[in-house]
Scaffold this motif. Structure first.
Motif, PDB file in Angstrom:
ATOM      1  N   VAL A 130       0.839  -1.198   0.000  1.00 47.86           N
ATOM      2  CA  VAL A 130       0.000   0.000   0.000  1.00 47.86           C
ATOM      3  C   VAL A 130       0.870   1.242   0.000  1.00 47.86           C
ATOM      4  O   VAL A 130       1.863   1.317   0.728  1.00 47.86           O
ATOM      5  N   SER A 131       0.500   2.211  -0.820  1.00 46.39           N
ATOM      6  CA  SER A 131       1.159   3.519  -0.836  1.00 46.39           C
ATOM      7  C   SER A 131       0.116   4.586  -0.529  1.00 46.39           C
ATOM      8  O   SER A 131      -0.913   4.660  -1.202  1.00 46.39           O
ATOM      9  N   GLU A 180       4.902   4.226   2.282  1.00 47.71           N
ATOM     10  CA  GLU A 180       4.868   3.008   1.485  1.00 47.71           C
ATOM     11  C   GLU A 180       5.096   1.806   2.396  1.00 47.71           C
ATOM     12  O   GLU A 180       6.094   1.742   3.113  1.00 47.71           O
ATOM     13  N   LYS A 211       1.545  -5.176   2.927  1.00 47.87           N
ATOM     14  CA  LYS A 211       0.206  -4.871   3.455  1.00 47.87           C
ATOM     15  C   LYS A 211      -0.705  -4.530   2.288  1.00 47.87           C
ATOM     16  O   LYS A 211      -0.339  -3.743   1.415  1.00 47.87           O
ATOM     17  N   TYR A 212      -1.915  -5.093   2.295  1.00 47.52           N
ATOM     18  CA  TYR A 212      -2.812  -4.886   1.157  1.00 47.52           C
ATOM     19  C   TYR A 212      -4.167  -4.304   1.573  1.00 47.52           C
ATOM     20  O   TYR A 212      -5.022  -4.091   0.734  1.00 47.52           O
ATOM     21  N   ASP A 213      -4.353  -4.051   2.858  1.00 47.21           N
ATOM     22  CA  ASP A 213      -5.590  -3.445   3.349  1.00 47.21           C
ATOM     23  C   ASP A 213      -5.356  -1.949   3.532  1.00 47.21           C
ATOM     24  O   ASP A 213      -4.823  -1.499   4.555  1.00 47.21           O
ATOM     25  N   ALA A 214      -5.747  -1.161   2.524  1.00 41.77           N
ATOM     26  CA  ALA A 214      -5.496   0.279   2.563  1.00 41.77           C
ATOM     27  C   ALA A 214      -6.228   0.943   3.724  1.00 41.77           C
ATOM     28  O   ALA A 214      -5.704   1.870   4.353  1.00 41.77           O
ATOM     29  N   LYS A 266      -2.794   4.022  -3.180  1.00 37.92           N
ATOM     30  CA  LYS A 266      -2.549   3.020  -4.219  1.00 37.92           C
ATOM     31  C   LYS A 266      -2.304   1.672  -3.568  1.00 37.92           C
ATOM     32  O   LYS A 266      -1.600   1.580  -2.560  1.00 37.92           O
ATOM     33  N   THR A 267      -2.886   0.641  -4.147  1.00 36.99           N
ATOM     34  CA  THR A 267      -2.668  -0.720  -3.674  1.00 36.99           C
ATOM     35  C   THR A 267      -2.145  -1.571  -4.824  1.00 36.99           C
ATOM     36  O   THR A 267      -2.764  -1.626  -5.884  1.00 36.99           O
TER      37      THR A 267
END
Length: 422
Positions: free
Chosen positions: A53-54, A101, A105-108, A233-234
């Motif tokens: 995640v950004s 950044e 991790k993918y859960d924004a 952004k993911t």
């Protein structure tokens, strides 16, 4: 004969050492219970190479000074580290924006909820009761004590904080008061005296940088700072996982093409340049691992560009050597003169590129900084390998008698050696 034997032994040793380093860099080596890890395990990978995640956070204020930016950056960095993810990057962008950044991790939503709230600073007594909060702190400053040379934090409280702190320091003399940020312990100094004027000092920091970080966090807990995500952004794990092997494949193909061209066109000097290029790649990757570079797709592009520039320096030197041979000089004289006369061109090309990289790093952000950093490191090290390693290997090859025939140097066009090869 003695000189030829010495040159042969040294050349073989150099090739063996470079080969060992290349093997260890790719596969790693285990000996005597100690494991030398391959670069794939020690170089940090960026968001675009492993997914994550950004988040671009913006401070909601018209004017933001550098001190405030520093405090907010420290606070956000501390919150990100609480997520338990390594290789996180927290950097400033522009006047009031901060880029976060978080690879892996993918859960924004979890990331945004975890870093965007205002910090909760507490001074907690040994009885687990809250003595002060961030609202009671007026200012915290880090400095080096002139008497003992140790890093120290000076603490100044407002009127309400002064009264609370006076009661607490009288009650807890000889006991620790723990300073926490969001329940995480920041420091736990022991009360040495009854403090009634609202001014205290905190000792025990390991370095001035640590003291500054702690002071910034204490100050940030006292500020009603509001940050808002303006860009999220993911990058999925599968997309990031696919990017890395494709990047490695592109690098292998590009480097192989460069080596094949050098060998076909310059023959033995091309072989030597390729050997030096292997060492160069190892040294650059070692530098990336040593300075904790986070490698991204743009960083890989910068690295591959420096590979071409490393060979470019060799090309300048080899072409100059050929010109010296055409003028009738001996091999030894042509090597020395070729390196000497090509040096100005090599330095000019590389130094101007480094200057451009510094400008990009200073003014750019995100992926631009990654590209610039790998470019600067790569170009600086390419000068070392071209000027020292390639030159030494060329001299060893000459001492072994490898340059006795026209084909060994490469194509000379319509000109001949005259009396150049001796």
């Amino acid at each position: 004969m003695k000189n030829r034997t010495k040159s042969t032994v040294l050349f073989i040793l150099c090739v063996l050492v470079i080969g060992f380093l290349a093997y260890s860099g790719v596969y790693g080596v285990t000996a005597g219970g100690y494991r030398l890890k391959p670069f794939s395990e020690v170089i940090n990978r960026g968001l675009d190479l492993q997914g994550g995640v950004s988040v671009l956070e913006e401070i909601q204020a018209d004017k933001v000074d550098q001190e405030t930016m520093s405090k907010v950056t420290e606070l956000l960095s501390m919150r990100v580290n609480k997520l338990g993810v390594s290789e996180t990057v927290v950097t400033r962008e522009g006047q009031k924006r901060i880029r976060i950044e978080i690879p892996g991790k993918y859960d924004a939503k979890e990331v945004i909820d975890g870093v965007a709230k205002t910090g909760e600073l507490k001074f907690v007594g040994p009885d687990k009761q809250t003595i002060l909060t961030g609202k009671d702190v007026k200012k915290a400053t880090a400095y080096v004590d002139s008497q003992d040379g140790k890093p120290t934090i000076s603490l100044e409280l407002n009127d309400a904080g002064t009264r609370k702190f006076a009661d607490a320091t009288q009650k807890f003399i000889g006991q620790p008061i723990t300073i926490t940020m969001d329940e995480d312990e920041l420091t736990s100094p022991t009360v040495q005296a009854h403090i009634t004027n609202g001014k205290a000092v905190i000792t025990g920091s390991k370095s001035l940088d640590e003291a500054k970080r702690q002071a910034n966090i204490i100050n940030s807990g006292a500020l009603p700072v509001t940050v808002k995500p303006v860009e999220v952004k993911t990058i999925g794990a599968s997309l990031g996982a696919n990017a890395l092997p494709l990047s490695i494949l592109a690098g292998k193909v590009g480097i192989a093409i460069v080596m094949i061209f050098m060998i076909l066109y310059y023959r033995i000097p091309g072989v030597i340049a390729s050997i030096a290029l292997v060492l160069y790649i190892y040294i650059v990757l070692l530098a990336f691992a040593s300075v904790n570079v986070t490698l991204t797709l743009s960083g890989i592009a910068g690295f591959l560009l420096t590979v071409g520039m490393a060979v470019d320096a060799s090309i300048l030197i080899f072409e100059r050597m050929k010109e010296e041979l055409k003028s009738g000089k001996s091999i030894k004289a042509a090597i020395d003169s070729g390196f000497h006369r090509a040096m100005s061109s090599v330095l000019d090309a590389n130094i101007t590129t480094i200057i451009a990289g510094v400008v990009l790093y200073g003014l750019g952000s995100g992926s631009v900084k990654g590209f610039a950093l790998t470019l600067i490191i790569g170009v600086a090290l390419s000068m070392f390998t071209a000027i020292t390693v390639t030159r030494w290997l060329i001299k060893l090859a000459a001492g072994m008698g490898w340059f006795k025939h026209k084909w060994s140097i490469g194509t000379f066009g319509v000109h001949d050696f005259r009396r150049g090869v001796k």
